[in-house]
Design an enzyme around this catalytic site. Structure first.
Site, PDB file in Angstrom:
ATOM      1  N   ASP A  86      28.606  45.577  81.278  1.00  0.00           N
ATOM      2  CA  ASP A  86      29.638  45.666  82.304  1.00  0.00           C
ATOM      3  C   ASP A  86      29.207  46.561  83.456  1.00  0.00           C
ATOM      4  OD1 ASP A  86      29.952  47.938  80.474  1.00  0.00           O
ATOM      5  OD2 ASP A  86      31.757  48.419  81.619  1.00  0.00           O
ATOM      6  N   GLU A 181      31.604  49.709  78.762  1.00  0.00           N
ATOM      7  CA  GLU A 181      31.161  51.104  78.789  1.00  0.00           C
ATOM      8  C   GLU A 181      31.710  51.835  80.000  1.00  0.00           C
ATOM      9  OE1 GLU A 181      28.306  54.423  79.855  1.00  0.00           O
ATOM     10  OE2 GLU A 181      28.961  52.675  81.000  1.00  0.00           O
TER      11      GLU A 181
END
Length: 344
Positions: A86, A181
């Site tokens: 991400d 994350e």
């Protein structure tokens, strides 16, 4: 020495950044955005194409795979390598157009889609060490996504190299790709037992060859101010604006310390990164950082006391504070296992 982009890592990276994997802290789903799953599923396919037959993705989007040990190395402890797919929710990750600046020589790097954005050595001293190398940037309208698709590309390139060079001896290698994350939830459903490695290295650092053995402990805090709304024409003595309460709270934060723009090194900070809402309800979202976990407790108490102090003069106003753990300083664990650093 020039490193042309003919390597697997670089070519993979140029592909991976075109996937929109921006995470969303407001989402209640996991992963927080469907775009992450598109890339995660693609990584499973690519691992299988490399011959990593057990590559799989679970219900939460965690991709795990294993490279078996070469003959004679079966009893070597398994080691893991992890990266997250991400990208930050702060800047758009859609329609990323990577630009390769060939043979960097110290020149200004102008981002073509927004020529006002220029990377200069004077502003970015780390560029001085990159003369003779090619540099990849975004085009100026989005982030690039190197955090952490560069780590993803490096792990995939290493897997490809080991798969095609079975003469290189190694023990069991575990691979993990994670979502979310950037919004502090990257390990929320990570199945350590399924992963199968007691120790692992995260490829998510800024400099080639750099080994990070400690990091900030981090929490997120949401401070919700509730005011009292009334028609503006009849509001005297009645209205209490949550917007103004939130603004006063931010205004009273320390001005000469405890903020990202006034700290460095081991100095912790609190960071109001989002304010949203209206007269009746306004929310301030905070990041808390400290190398010592106990320092997070001190900062949380300070912010809670400050928020309560802001609303105290207004009987019809209130405040709610929510604190969520994001991650902790890895050094707290690594100090008990120095061999992880020694063998890195």
């Amino acid at each position: 020495m020039t490193h042309p982009f003919t390597s697997s890592a670089a070519s993979r990276f140029l592909r991976y950044v075109t996937f929109d994997t921006q995470s969303d802290e407001r989402s209640q789903s996991y992963p927080s955005t469907p775009g992450q799953l598109v890339l995660l599923n693609r990584l499973v396919d690519e691992l299988k194409e490399l011959g990593v037959a057990d590559a799989s993705i679970d219900q939460y989007g965690y991709v795990m795979a294993a490279l078996p040990a070469t003959p004679g190395k079966e009893q070597v402890p398994a080691i893991g390598f992890i990266a997250h797919v991400d990208t930050s929710p702060e800047v758009s990750g859609a329609n990323v157009r990577p630009i390769v600046h060939k043979n960097y020589d110290g020149r200004d790097l102008v981002l073509p889609d927004d020529p006002s954005l220029v990377l200069r050595e004077a502003d970015n001293p780390e560029l001085k060490g990159q003369h003779g190398h090619d540099i990849i940037t975004a085009s100026g309208l989005t982030l690039l996504g190197s955090d952490d698709k560069s780590g993803v590309a490096e792990i995939m390139a290493a897997a490809e190299y080991l798969a095609t060079h079975p003469d290189i001896p190694h023990g069991p290698i575990k691979i993990g790709f994670t979502p979310d994350e950037e919004v502090g939830r990257g390990t929320q459903y990570f199945d350590v037992t399924r992963f199968g490695a007691r120790f692992a290295y995260t490829l998510d650092g800024p400099q080639c060859g750099e080994l990070e053995i400690e990091n900030f402990s981090a929490d997120a805090m949401t401070v919700t101010f509730k005011g009292f709304n009334a028609h503006p024409g009849y509001a005297k003595g009645r209205m209490v604006s949550a917007v103004k309460l939130a603004s006063e709270f931010v205004h009273r934060l320390p001005r000469h310390g405890l903020s990202p723009e006034t700290t460095q090194g081991y100095e912790g900070y609190v960071h109001p990164h989002t304010i949203e809402g209206g007269v009746e309800r306004s929310v301030v979202k905070m990041l808390l950082r400290d190398f010592a976990t106990r320092g997070l407790d001190e900062k949380a108490r300070m912010l809670t006391d400050l928020a309560e102090e802001v609303v105290r003069p207004f009987p019809t106003a209130s405040v709610e504070v929510e604190r969520h753990e994001s991650y902790r300083n890895m050094k707290e664990v690594l100090d008990r296992y120095p061999e992880v650093i020694e063998h890195a």
